[in-house]
Motif scaffolding. Structure first.
Motif, short mmCIF file in Angstrom:
data_model
loop_
_atom_site.label_atom_id
_atom_site.label_comp_id
_atom_site.label_asym_id
_atom_site.label_seq_id
_atom_site.Cartn_x
_atom_site.Cartn_y
_atom_site.Cartn_z
N ARG A 1 0.83 -1.21 0.00
CA ARG A 1 0.00 0.00 0.00
C ARG A 1 0.87 1.25 0.00
O ARG A 1 0.62 2.20 -0.75
N GLN B 1 1.15 4.19 -2.79
CA GLN B 1 0.90 5.59 -2.44
C GLN B 1 2.12 6.47 -2.65
O GLN B 1 2.03 7.69 -2.52
N ASN C 1 -9.61 4.06 -1.96
CA ASN C 1 -9.04 3.59 -0.71
C ASN C 1 -7.62 4.08 -0.52
O ASN C 1 -7.20 4.43 0.58
N ASN D 1 -6.60 7.53 1.22
CA ASN D 1 -6.51 7.69 2.67
C ASN D 1 -5.06 7.56 3.11
O ASN D 1 -4.50 6.47 3.16
N LEU D 2 -4.45 8.71 3.38
CA LEU D 2 -3.02 8.72 3.73
C LEU D 2 -2.85 8.70 5.24
O LEU D 2 -3.78 9.02 5.99
#
Lengths: 189, 251
Positions: free
Chosen positions: B146, B150, B205, B208-209
């Motif tokens: 993830r 990101q 989804n 969302n950091l």
């Protein structure tokens, strides 16, 4: 039983009987007496002014109606309420954090159940690929449809049975919310 | 009146057989989901059993067939007789090479949310470490996948976890990198050919950091694993002192 009696105490009655007429004149006098004024009297003043000087419906026999217990609380009930463990309420969760793997909320020190479900499904598939989980195939899965209708004629399913077959009675975990730090409570130390 | 519950947690022989069965199933399935009490109780038993079995396996002559190894290994008598050969052969063939560097710490307990049933029992996973089906390994791989999608750097705690997970695993780092790539495809709908996340839900989804990005390659990286109690600073490097040449040494 008259309301004034239930709302009990001759002290209250006398005190408020004196108060209500004076309210229409003005409440400035009460400050001079040095007693802290009940804030509800201010509300009463507003209500009387709004009602063309007439006392509102809730005024009866010169008293203000308040919630009154119907019976004296028994000794046992009183002590049970006061002295049994008081930790019966639902408590808010203060340990909510952001799951780093999916961004949903989770409890700190606990596995994120959203991720756990995903990973478990994935690992089951992996086990199936590696031959660790062997699915038993129904030996009659490739029956001819005509044979199937003869061998297993349709059974009438009652409404309640059909509802049970939907398996809605099995509890399902809700989709967790996305984490937002503004919505969580921060404990200041 | 017939009792509904035939199996009691306060009867010694029931507890013993529960321990044996759970240990056998833990080894058979690599991880099991049970209530927390059972998991904690079986962890101690399984650790002792595995340590003993692996230790005895090292002492046994390795050139004999597997069945005689199982018979010679007295620690395996802890298991129920029907499980002995199946689970024993897995211990000797799979677990012994996997745990060559370990003498304890073969299992891990992960706490789960309470069960969604009438009893709301606290649940947990007990799993064998360094396994192919290790849940913490895949969870950490998912975290790294993830962060990579990101475009963030891996934070300290995840780095520490990765290091712990890959330390004793054979070809650990290589396997972990492969697992990260699998996680990208599996959980985030990443297309390796176009190198794009195609699914709109997965894209949403990924928006969302983390709250404080300073921990992810910023100024605060390295601060989380440092001890807060003992504020240690790295020792400055020693200056090279020049030793004067002794007059007694012959030139």
């Amino acid at each position: 039983m008259s309301l004034s009696l239930r709302l009990g105490g001759s002290f209250l009655n006398e005190a408020l009987l004196g108060w209500v007429p004076r309210l229409t004149l003005g409440l400035g006098a009460s400050k001079t007496s040095g007693i802290a004024r009940d804030s509800r009297l201010d509300d009463l003043k507003k209500q009387i002014e709004a009602n063309n000087g007439q006392p509102p419906f809730m005024i009866d026999n010169g008293t203000i109606l308040r919630a009154a217990p119907k019976k004296k609380m028994s000794h046992r009930r009183h002590r049970t309420k006061l002295y049994t463990p008081g930790d019966k309420q639902m408590h808010p969760l203060n340990n909510i954090v952001r799951c780093p793997a999916c961004g949903h909320v989770k409890r700190s020190h606990f596995m994120c159940m959203h991720c756990f479900a995903e990973i478990r499904t994935f690992l089951k598939g992996k086990k199936r690929e590696n031959g660790l989980i062997k699915d038993v195939e129904n030996p009659q899965s490739d029956l001819d449809p005509v044979d199937e209708r003869i061998l297993y004629p349709g059974k009438f399913v009652q409404e309640d049975e059909r509802m049970l077959q939907k398996k809605e009675w099995i509890p399902v975990r809700e989709e967790p919310l996305m984490y937002n730090s503004k919505q969580t409570k921060h404990i200041k130390r | 009146m017939p009792s509904l519950q035939k199996f009691h947690a306060n009867v010694a022989r029931h507890v013993k057989s529960m321990d044996k069965n759970l240990t056998a199933n833990l080894i058979r399935h690599e991880y099991i989901v049970t209530t927390r009490t059972k998991a904690k109780r079986v962890q101690a038993k399984a650790e002792t059993f595995l340590a003993d079995a692996l230790h005895r396996n090292d002492k046994i002559a390795q050139d004999q067939p597997i069945n005689s190894k199982i018979v010679a290994n007295r620690a395996l008598n802890f298991l129920q007789p029907p499980d002995k050969f199946e689970v024993g052969s897995k211990i000797i063939q799979e677990l012994a090479p996997r745990y060559q560097q370990r003498r304890s710490g073969f299992t891990r307990i992960i706490k789960l949310e309470p069960r969604l049933g009438e009893d709301k029992a606290p649940m947990s996973v007990i799993e064998l470490v360094d396994s192919e089906y290790e849940i913490k390994f895949w969870y950490t791989a998912k975290i790294v996948a993830r962060l990579e999608l990101q475009g963030l750097k891996v934070d300290d705690i995840t780095q520490l976890n990765v290091q712990k997970l890959t330390k004793f695993r054979p070809e650990g780092e290589k396997e972990f990198a492969a697992a990260v790539e699998t996680c990208k495809v599996e959980f985030f709908k990443y297309d390796p050919e176009t190198q794009q996340v195609t699914d709109p839900e997965a894209l949403k989804n990924l928006e969302n950091l983390p709250v404080n990005l300073e921990y992810y390659g910023g100024d605060l990286s390295g601060s989380l694993v440092a001890s807060k109690r003992f504020k240690t600073q790295p020792r400055p490097e020693k200056e090279q002192a020049e030793i004067p040449v002794s007059p007694f040494v012959a030139k």
